[in-house]
Enzyme design. Structure first.
Site, PDB file in Angstrom:
ATOM      1  N   TYR A 436       0.876  -1.113  -0.093  1.00 38.72           N
ATOM      2  CA  TYR A 436      -0.031   0.074   0.086  1.00 38.72           C
ATOM      3  C   TYR A 436       0.913   1.366  -0.029  1.00 38.72           C
ATOM      4  CZ  TYR A 436      -0.191  -0.161   5.197  1.00 38.72           C
ATOM      5  OH  TYR A 436       0.122  -0.309   6.537  1.00 38.72           O
ATOM      6  N   GLU A 437       0.280   2.418  -0.101  1.00 37.86           N
ATOM      7  CA  GLU A 437       0.827   3.727  -0.354  1.00 37.86           C
ATOM      8  C   GLU A 437       2.021   3.709  -1.603  1.00 37.86           C
ATOM      9  OE1 GLU A 437      -0.316   6.088   1.564  1.00 37.86           O
ATOM     10  OE2 GLU A 437      -1.025   4.748   3.020  1.00 37.86           O
ATOM     11  N   GLY A 438       1.181   2.825  -2.605  1.00 41.72           N
ATOM     12  CA  GLY A 438       2.249   2.757  -3.877  1.00 41.72           C
ATOM     13  C   GLY A 438       3.075   1.673  -3.533  1.00 41.72           C
TER      14      GLY A 438
END
Lengths: 588, 588
Positions: A436-438
């Site tokens: 997550y978060e890229g």
């Protein structure tokens, strides 16, 4: 499960000896007036205590119980709400927040260490606070005065929480296609309609309001804008008002992080307020994203630290087999720490975790300089360095964090696969940080494509020179220094070649990015180990003898066993993209 | 979740072209009279159908539901019992069993492929059958005629199941300290008392009896013996009799493999029958263990294959971003298979899985030759090669299998972390294969300590020569062949140096074993890719054009991107054990 002990000795060493925080803070007036080293140490001790006594006990029961959703609202595991209240009242949510709005104004260089402790104690619990702090950061950077005055004090105080609402089913890594819409109203507000998924902390019972930062397209535009959309509307005097058309559609069943609510969020004509300029939402969101990216790297770091403690403690107690060459004590069975392979596993974790903490602190330091430095040249350089290091911190810390948890699980043997030892939960919890978060692939592409070759290696070259200046190494480290310099030169040569080839080979960056980031990460950790060995030796008079010796030994281990990975990853980068791109899609 | 498609084309290619099973089986009279290639292909097709239609649909619900324990007995997830009955009736449990006792007498070279399919379809379900087949193997090798006659037919037919009861709380990797006791009775039987843990398939409702192979010490002796201890006693005519003092103490809550019952077993004066000679139980158990070790390696392989299918399929459907250099179709978003980093992940899985299957088949082939070869020299050589390859198959296949699942999960992005895509279950299920049946560290120590330096590199040198003879490579592969020869020479030199140092450095073997095994594994896979590229080219007339081309491309990928790992692991071996052993235990 053993109680968590925050590695405050290591943390103080990084602040005091390795990065000379006293000098750094002296150069940042806003920090210097609030903080000295002794206060920092006291804050670390206080945080360590809270994490061990309040947060960690929630972690395993929270995994078993998980969050629950009754169709309307989300309930966090037993104990979360009460401890979050204490945590908020202790000022921890607003630790690095703006004093003007009730934050404590502490530097990120210190904040990363508190974040690490929190994640060690509980990934799921700490995430709620991290998102809140990130939302506050974004509102502070881009919000109007009115929004800041209304929302920041309640976020810093932890009375309200924050969430970041980006992903839609068809829009994950690629946000161009988001479908959530914003319709302008005559009073300057917007009506938001649409749906988002994978929203961490999208709803819960920890706080009386949840402040969503929502990406949407303004009616008639294809640009992306950012909106503040509270769960409950807020009256002009800052009190909770009516419900705001923000509802939970579902809660995901995940591999781990079960105490953290991952929600489908629906907006039905919800009132929202533009943050920053119209159609510039991604820029604003990236302020929060970059903050979260560092935080998520630290999720990996904190997990690794806890994994180390669990597995090292188990290895010293578990009796199995005899030491090679006979038991040192004449026992019938020795603790498994006598076995080379068990040591190898623990040393891999330890050497990468200690260096990882240095990466977190250095990235925090660059963020502090970028924010507070009086000297504009220093400020701009730190901004460049923070941009360079952020994707590395996110990806390399979370990748090594997951590796650490898996390795620690292996130390436990069969006991590592069952719930009660706590290590399998760490493996499940830490896994998401790579995603997550890229995803870490996206981080690597950002790193190689934008941060390295985007300016023809200008920033990375500047960074290596700067790093050199930090290392006035003792003569005893001459061979390590030379080894690093050679590897660094090879790294620069390999990346320069990529920079030359990128126009003729448009797929190259994407295809070799992960190995480029890994090469950089292992190289950087070599520098950190050299710095830690050197600075501990120089400060030997103030440090325990065993501490200094361990730093020398771990440095030697790192150079012997882990630094060789730099060359492997550079070999793989050099092998290019031909063998990757030549298969047709049907051949997969 | 997409339906599982067994890679029968790949499997047939390995049997027909790469390892020339027709010729191998001609040399093994017991096999030749039962089997030809067409029959083998038909068996593969039949197995593929059963796995896809019957077993796979149980897998995800079985994970959600898990096994349940009411304090007396274990219930498997809904559907398991009915499908296991069909599976058994189809003859699959006894596929490689002895025809004399009702087995089908098929070679392991074929059996490994059916095992792989089973594990791809469901790790948890297939394990019950694998343990049953392993128990039968052990009873056949070491049991008395009476035990064989009474138990083997029911095990091969799958009416009864087997379990391997070794571990006790204080005795995992180190079995010297087991405390379970056996008291001799006047009728030649024994009374077994004690407790075991981590017993896979220790109890369940799939079969009417569970046949435990239990390690225990005979009263008055410190040697370890092996006993057959049925859950229910068996009458002289092979019917189920009275309960036998074998009870379930608890069922573990595990990270994964939730459809598989992992039991604490208690024996209270249970009737047991000695298998093999007294105090020689470990030798007997290792017959089963070695069988299971290959099987558990194949658990990793099957998981990797399923992970590949899931992630490749997702990558061809999921639209995110545009291809570097512009969408090939002019679409608004391309399938993520266009991205180099996604391809890199899929190619890593694919290249390692295809080669892993070759390792499984080759190990199976050695086992077949060791069992059936008429020529005693060939038979003995095959025995040595099987012993060399077994720890590699167990550890390298399960390590690469877990890596494959984690990598595939990464391809899914956020969707990989939630339950519905099925990939996170594979990660959780595949993890155990690195741990049980002897951790992969234990495998590596066996490999380096016993199999490589135990005979001063005689067997591995013999093996490399033999492998050379299998490769009458085309001229087009001259450079790859040379590359492998150089790496192989370096491998031999590095291991020879370890062999020389081992007496002065008693901890060395243990400390560098895992890297030695990994170096060997990646080197061996290089050989397999060369063989696959070469044999597919030679058989191009009988193979689809795309198949042959893909083999060339994957070979090129392997040599460019994965083979460099051999050098890294050899560097790490060469770095020795000094930096590993110098820390005192307190410093961890």
């Amino acid at each position: 499960m053993i109680p968590f002990q925050a590695p405050t000795e290591e943390m103080n060493f990084l602040l005091r000896q390795v990065f000379d925080a006293a000098a750094v803070w002296q150069g940042l007036p806003a920090i210097a007036e609030l903080l000295d080293l002794d206060t920092a140490t006291a804050i670390l001790e206080e945080g360590a205590k809270f994490c061990a006594e309040q947060i960690q006990p929630l972690n395993q029961p929270g995994d078993t119980q998980g969050v629950s959703f009754n169709g309307l609202s989300v309930k966090t595991p037993d104990g979360y709400a009460a401890v979050f209240r204490q945590y908020a009242e202790g000022g921890w949510v607003g630790l690095c927040g703006e004093p003007e709005y009730g934050g404590m104004g502490m530097p990120k260089m210190l904040g990363v260490l508190l974040d690490e402790m929190g994640y060690s104690a509980s990934n799921a619990f700490t995430l709620y606070a991290a998102l809140t702090a990130g939302a506050a950061l974004c509102i502070h950077a881009h919000g109007s005065e009115a929004l800041k005055a209304l929302y920041l004090p309640k976020l810093y105080s932890g009375e309200w929480a924050g969430a970041m609402d980006m992903t839609e089913p068809q829009s994950g890594s690629d946000l161009r296609t988001i479908a959530t819409r914003a319709v302008p109203q005559s009073d300057g507000s917007y009506r938001i309609s649409g749906s988002k998924m994978f929203i961490t902390g999208g709803d819960h019972d920890l706080t009386s309001n949840v402040i969503h930062l929502v990406l949407a397209k303004i009616q008639g535009s294809d640009g992306i804008s950012l909106f503040l959309v509270p769960k409950f509307k807020v009256t002009a005097d800052g009190e909770i008002g009516d419900a705001n058309g923000v509802t939970v559609g579902a809660v995901e069943h995940k591999m781990g992080l079960k105490g953290s609510a991952t929600c489908v969020m629906n907006y039905d004509d919800a009132e929202g307020y533009l943050i920053g300029r119209a159609n510039r939402g991604l820029v604003c969101m990236f302020t929060m994203m970059n903050y979260e990216r560092l935080s998520i790297g630290i999720q990996g770091l904190g997990s690794a630290q806890m994994a180390y403690q669990l597995s090292a403690s188990y290895a010293k107690e578990r009796l199995q087999g005899l030491a090679a060459g006979g038991s040192p004590t004449g026992a019938k069975a020795d603790p498994i720490i006598v076995h080379g392979d068990v040591r190898r596993m623990l040393l891999n974790i330890r050497a990468l975790t200690d260096a990882g903490r240095a990466l977190a602190v250095m990235t925090g330091m660059q963020l502090d300089k970028a924010k507070y430095a009086a000297d504009s040249e220093e400020q701009q350089q730190a901004t460049r360095f923070a941009a360079l290091l952020t994707p590395v911190a996110k990806a390399f810390l979370s990748d090594r964090g997951f590796d650490a948890c898996v390795t620690a699980q292996q130390v436990f043997g069969g006991h590592g696969y069952i719930g009660e030892t706590g290590i399998e939960q760490l493996v499940r919890d830490a896994r998401i940080a790579q995603i997550y978060e890229g995803t870490n692939g996206i981080q690597a592409i950002d790193f190689l494509g934008r941060k390295l070759v985007g300016d023809n290696l200008a920033t990375v070259t500047e960074f290596f020179s700067w790093l050199q200046q930090q290392q006035s190494c003792d003569e005893v480290f001459a061979s390590q220094k030379q080894q690093l310099q050679q590897l660094q030169q090879r790294f620069v040569d390999v990346i320069a070649a990529v920079n030359q080839q990128k126009h003729d080979q448009p797929a190259l960056i994407n295809a070799v990015a992960v190995d480029a980031l890994d090469a950089f990460g292992y190289l950087l950790y070599g520098h950190f180990w050299l710095m830690m060995a050197d600075k501990s030796l120089k400060a030997a008079a103030q440090l325990p003898v065993a501490f200094v010796q361990r730093k020398q030994q771990l440095m030697q281990y790192y150079f012997a066993k882990l630094l060789p990975r730099v060359s492997l990853h550079l070999d793989v980068v050099t092998a290019g993209d031909e063998t990757i791109m030549q298969l047709s899609a049907d051949d997969f």
